[in-house]
Design an enzyme around this catalytic site. Structure first.
Site, PDB file in Angstrom:
ATOM      1  N   SER A 244       0.836  -1.197   0.000  1.00 28.00           N
ATOM      2  CA  SER A 244       0.000   0.000   0.000  1.00 28.00           C
ATOM      3  C   SER A 244       0.866   1.240   0.000  1.00 28.00           C
ATOM      4  O   SER A 244       2.047   1.200   0.338  1.00 28.00           O
ATOM      5  CB  SER A 244      -0.939   0.010   1.202  1.00 28.00           C
ATOM      6  OG  SER A 244      -0.236   0.484   2.332  1.00 28.00           O
ATOM      7  N   LYS A 245       0.231   2.318  -0.391  1.00 32.03           N
ATOM      8  CA  LYS A 245       0.918   3.594  -0.541  1.00 32.03           C
ATOM      9  C   LYS A 245       1.680   3.976   0.724  1.00 32.03           C
ATOM     10  O   LYS A 245       2.757   4.530   0.670  1.00 32.03           O
ATOM     11  CB  LYS A 245      -0.135   4.666  -0.826  1.00 32.03           C
ATOM     12  CG  LYS A 245       0.167   5.475  -2.067  1.00 32.03           C
ATOM     13  CD  LYS A 245      -0.775   6.637  -2.137  1.00 32.03           C
ATOM     14  CE  LYS A 245      -1.352   6.756  -3.528  1.00 32.03           C
ATOM     15  NZ  LYS A 245      -2.527   7.550  -3.629  1.00 32.03           N
ATOM     16  N   ARG A 246       1.056   3.680   1.847  1.00 35.70           N
ATOM     17  CA  ARG A 246       1.667   4.079   3.104  1.00 35.70           C
ATOM     18  C   ARG A 246       3.004   3.373   3.339  1.00 35.70           C
ATOM     19  O   ARG A 246       3.839   3.848   4.079  1.00 35.70           O
ATOM     20  CB  ARG A 246       0.715   3.811   4.276  1.00 35.70           C
ATOM     21  CG  ARG A 246      -0.128   5.010   4.615  1.00 35.70           C
ATOM     22  CD  ARG A 246      -1.080   4.707   5.736  1.00 35.70           C
ATOM     23  NE  ARG A 246      -2.008   3.645   5.349  1.00 35.70           N
ATOM     24  CZ  ARG A 246      -2.235   2.570   6.076  1.00 35.70           C
ATOM     25  NH1 ARG A 246      -1.608   2.395   7.214  1.00 35.70           N
ATOM     26  NH2 ARG A 246      -3.097   1.669   5.663  1.00 35.70           N
ATOM     27  N   ARG A 247       3.159   2.193   2.703  1.00 35.07           N
ATOM     28  CA  ARG A 247       4.398   1.453   2.946  1.00 35.07           C
ATOM     29  C   ARG A 247       5.257   1.342   1.696  1.00 35.07           C
ATOM     30  O   ARG A 247       5.750   0.280   1.368  1.00 35.07           O
ATOM     31  CB  ARG A 247       4.071   0.064   3.483  1.00 35.07           C
ATOM     32  CG  ARG A 247       3.579   0.101   4.923  1.00 35.07           C
ATOM     33  CD  ARG A 247       3.483  -1.284   5.476  1.00 35.07           C
ATOM     34  NE  ARG A 247       2.510  -2.062   4.749  1.00 35.07           N
ATOM     35  CZ  ARG A 247       1.215  -2.036   5.008  1.00 35.07           C
ATOM     36  NH1 ARG A 247       0.757  -1.289   5.969  1.00 35.07           N
ATOM     37  NH2 ARG A 247       0.381  -2.762   4.309  1.00 35.07           N
TER      38      ARG A 247
END
Ligand code: GLU
Length: 463
Positions: A244-247
């Protein structure tokens, strides 16, 4: 025999996600393997979240990856008239019906179901049945259209990735297929499109697996031929959680920006969820030759940045120097370095590419020819001691006179070693640190020959 047709159908609500790029690749390769066609469809019915920039990103990423399509981009919002025609037909045939429930009514319905400890569902109050009296049509409410989903029996399909899947129809509500604003919902538009476009094989992420039974029932309601479905597992990040974008980076563009080559991305993405024996490195042509829809992994693959870097390093080595020169030139320009001699850049690429995982790293190497190398104090201390300084001063002089090529530079270095009683492992690091700002480089005579003579002399001047 029916012509094989596959598609990729991204929603233009962001970048082209790596997972979508992978299913695009599988769909493309499958079509190419069978001499079929590959279609690009833009699923823009979520009007609020869709944007032209996102469409452009998707088109750019597809072009960058070299996933060429035979039809499209086809935009769903340009096909509304066709969806309405099919809805009218379904209403007339009784496979769909209008429902005038207001959002408040639906909330109350769910609330009551929860209170009774039931799973929430649409209770079918507008579903026509023989002998049933429907509620009076309220004023001022725009209806939705719902699929009249079978109440009994099962939906089954043999998934190309997951194998046979069977789900009871009881699990499924009467799906809304047309919203009050007359825009169809995803499941409906997808089916009409796949039908109209003659799609024979649908590869997509397994987040859609719960939609497939509705889609199959829609195909059946329309009397349309069923495509085969293959649901690919999600890609996990290197922490084992959903990528995901966050990671970290999840878009194709991010990897382009980070200096990866499209052929490396394709190779890496292909292996992430598919295999051909033990092959790790293969060309596009091999992928097309081998990709027949078998050997798709059932379990999620893990994104492995180190492996991607390894694959990219392989393709960097293989890449044509003139091509790398252009790619590096663009990167240098971003850093304010206007390196206009492509020949020189190509020679530099030939020398440095074996040491680079990405185009960005290559640009780092080449940049040292154009900007002050700023040697680190500890490197100067460790490698540019009093023992080598006389030899460096001598070379500063010699370099003004000799022919400026690798052979002559090598001869000058050899002469300096003899004259000052030094060994190459003393002299070379000193030159590297002063001229390149690094302790490790390819063969020093070759590196120096790449630089303009005056740049080298300038960097040796103050020894
Ligand atoms: N628009 C859907 C998505 O981006 C497409 C799913 C499908 O391939 O049917 O996830």
């Amino acid at each position: 025999m029916t012509k094989i047709r596959t598609r990729i159908a991204p929603s233009p609500t962001g970048f082209l996600h790596l997972g979508t790029a992978r299913t695009a690749l599988y769909s493309w390769a499958y079509a190419r393997h069978h001499g079929g066609e590959f279609v690009l469809r833009i699923e823009d019915t979520d009007v609020a979240r869709s944007s032209d920039e996102s469409v452009q990103q998707i088109l750019d990423s597809m072009a960058w990856l070299g996933l060429d399509y035979d039809a499209g981009p086809i935009y769903q919002m340009q096909r509304l008239a066709r969806y309405h025609e099919v809805i009218e037909r379904m209403l007339a045939e009784g496979s769909a019906y209008r429902c005038w429930c207001t959002p408040e009514e639906l909330d109350a319905m769910r609330e009551a179901q929860r209170a009774r400890g039931e799973k929430t569902h649409y209770d079918g109050r507008w579903r026509p049945e023989p002998g049933k009296t429907l509620p009076p049509v309220p004023d001022g409410v725009e209806p939705v259209v719902r699929l009249r989903n079978p109440r009994s029996g099962v939906v089954s399909w043999d998934d190309l990735v997951k194998g046979p899947i069977t789900i009871a129809n009881q699990e499924f509500d009467d799906l809304i297929i047309l919203r009050p604003d007359l825009v169809p919902t995803y499941n409906f538009a997808v089916v009409v499109d796949d039908w109209d476009m003659g799609i024979t094989h649908v590869f997509r992420g397994d987040e859609h697996i719960n939609n497939t039974p509705w889609q199959i029932n829609l195909f059946k309601a329309l009397g349309a031929p069923l495509p085969q479905f293959g649901h690919c597992p999600i890609i996990l990040g290197d922490d084992g959680l959903k990528l995901s974008k966050r990671r970290g980076a999840v878009s194709v563009t991010a990897y382009e920006d980070a200096g990866y080559l499209p052929e490396a991305m394709l190779n890496y993405l292909a292996r992430l969820g598919w295999s051909h024996g033990d092959e790790e490195l293969f060309t596009r042509a091999q992928m097309v030759e081998w990709f027949d829809g078998s050997h798709l992994a059932k379990s999620p693959a893990q994104w492995d940045p180190a492996k991607l870097a390894w694959v990219n390093a392989h393709y960097m080595k293989q890449a044509d120097d003139a091509r790398l020169a252009k790619l590096a030139q663009a990167r240098l320009l971003e850093r304010g370095i206007d390196a206009d001699e492509l020949d020189l850049l190509a020679r530099a690429a030939a020398l440095f590419k074996d040491r680079c995982s990405t185009v960005v790293e290559l640009a780092d190497w080449i940049a040292m020819m154009f900007i002050d190398p700023k040697p680190r104090a500890e490197d100067l201390q460790a490698h540019v001691g009093e023992a080598v300084k006389p030899a460096l001063r001598q070379l500063h002089e010699d370099f003004a006179r000799i022919a400026w090529d690798k052979t002559s530079i090598a001869a000058a270095l050899k002469a300096a070693l003899a004259a000052f009683g030094l060994k190459m492992p003393q002299l070379a690091p000193a030159l590297r640190v002063l001229v390149c700002g690094r302790v490790q480089t390819p063969s020093i005579d070759a590196v120096l020959a790449l630089f303009p003579r005056e740049t080298v002399r300038e960097r040796l001047r103050d020894v």
